[in-house]
Design a protein around this motif. Sequence first.
Motif, PDB file in Angstrom:
ATOM      1  N   ARG A   1     -14.368  14.853 -10.120  1.00 33.10           N
ATOM      2  CA  ARG A   1     -14.071  15.325 -11.132  1.00 33.10           C
ATOM      3  C   ARG A   1     -13.802  12.895 -11.050  1.00 33.10           C
ATOM      4  NH1 ARG A   1     -11.418  19.630  -9.548  1.00 33.10           N
ATOM      5  NH2 ARG A   1     -10.098  18.690  -7.997  1.00 33.10           N
TER       6      ARG A   1
ATOM      7  N   VAL B   1     -15.179  22.643 -13.630  1.00 28.92           N
ATOM      8  CA  VAL B   1     -13.917  21.643 -12.837  1.00 28.92           C
ATOM      9  C   VAL B   1     -13.751  20.431 -13.865  1.00 28.92           C
ATOM     10  CG1 VAL B   1     -13.725  22.750 -10.816  1.00 28.92           C
ATOM     11  CG2 VAL B   1     -14.687  20.751 -10.814  1.00 28.92           C
TER      12      VAL B   1
ATOM     13  N   GLU C   1     -17.288  22.541  -0.613  1.00 28.96           N
ATOM     14  CA  GLU C   1     -17.177  22.687  -1.936  1.00 28.96           C
ATOM     15  C   GLU C   1     -16.420  22.041  -2.997  1.00 28.96           C
ATOM     16  OE1 GLU C   1     -19.743  25.766  -5.148  1.00 28.96           O
ATOM     17  OE2 GLU C   1     -18.933  26.166  -3.794  1.00 28.96           O
TER      18      GLU C   1
ATOM     19  N   HIS D   1     -16.181  18.501  -5.492  1.00 32.67           N
ATOM     20  CA  HIS D   1     -15.957  18.961  -6.929  1.00 32.67           C
ATOM     21  C   HIS D   1     -14.453  17.950  -7.271  1.00 32.67           C
ATOM     22  CE1 HIS D   1     -16.605  24.058  -7.581  1.00 32.67           C
ATOM     23  NE2 HIS D   1     -17.470  23.088  -7.616  1.00 32.67           N
TER      24      HIS D   1
ATOM     25  N   ALA E   1     -18.950  23.847 -10.292  1.00 30.79           N
ATOM     26  CA  ALA E   1     -18.777  21.667 -10.764  1.00 30.79           C
ATOM     27  C   ALA E   1     -18.374  21.642 -11.746  1.00 30.79           C
ATOM     28  CB  ALA E   1     -20.248  21.424 -10.185  1.00 30.79           C
ATOM     29  N   THR E   2     -19.728  22.257 -12.455  1.00 27.78           N
ATOM     30  CA  THR E   2     -19.601  21.659 -13.897  1.00 27.78           C
ATOM     31  C   THR E   2     -17.415  22.141 -14.890  1.00 27.78           C
ATOM     32  OG1 THR E   2     -20.574  23.527 -15.007  1.00 27.78           O
ATOM     33  CG2 THR E   2     -21.746  21.093 -15.217  1.00 27.78           C
TER      34      THR E   2
END
Length: 235
Positions: free
Chosen positions: A91, A116, A83, A87, A113-114
């Motif tokens: 990004r 980071v 994971e 991420h 996820a959002t």
Amino acid sequence: MNPRERILARIREALTVPAPRPGAHGHSADHEARPTVPTPSGRPVHLARAWLPPGGSTPDEQLARFAAASAELKTEFRCVASEAEAHAQLRQIATDEGWKRVASHHAPLTDAATSVLGCPALFTDGGYTPDDLEACDAGITTCDCLVAQSGSLVVNSRTSGGRALSVLPPHHVVLARRDQLVGDLTAAFQRVEELHGQNWPSMISLVTGPSRTGDIERILVLGAHGPKKLTVLMW
């Protein structure tokens, strides 16, 4: 009674009769245990599988098939080790495309996820305006499962942020775990039934590559009726 009243009366009458659950067709849903269950066309499922693309009999074969189908469909498919790596990839995509705002829905995968990304996120769970959603650079969702046979993603209105999140933003990003990959469409609908039981969502959709059309002179145009890009991050 005028024509309008007659039409409305017929609609009211029809609504009193319960409709069959999608995919039921009066038959058992256990296709693996009963391979002679007819399809809607009347042919048994095992005969339909003979002319459908192979989905793979092992996890590695299914992964290879999904990757190949994604390439054919122009889906950006990235299978990563963790994971955290997903991420990092997300990004990098956001930086390369200059995302200013994303849209998503609340779920363990999307929340992580959002958080980071470092840019504002519009969450559709609490309500939104179509203009605000369309102004987002990407829509980030989960899915019910991924289908190796066709390279499709199964999303629905309940677990993928509503009906519009996977359609309005120009880039649709799907986050998924490796164990969500299934071989074929029969297995996909069995997975949906396992997840939702008798309480099916109001909308189930198969996303097979980015939106496209070839209507004009058979020239393929992406983004005709929905997202121009589709990215799948799996770990």
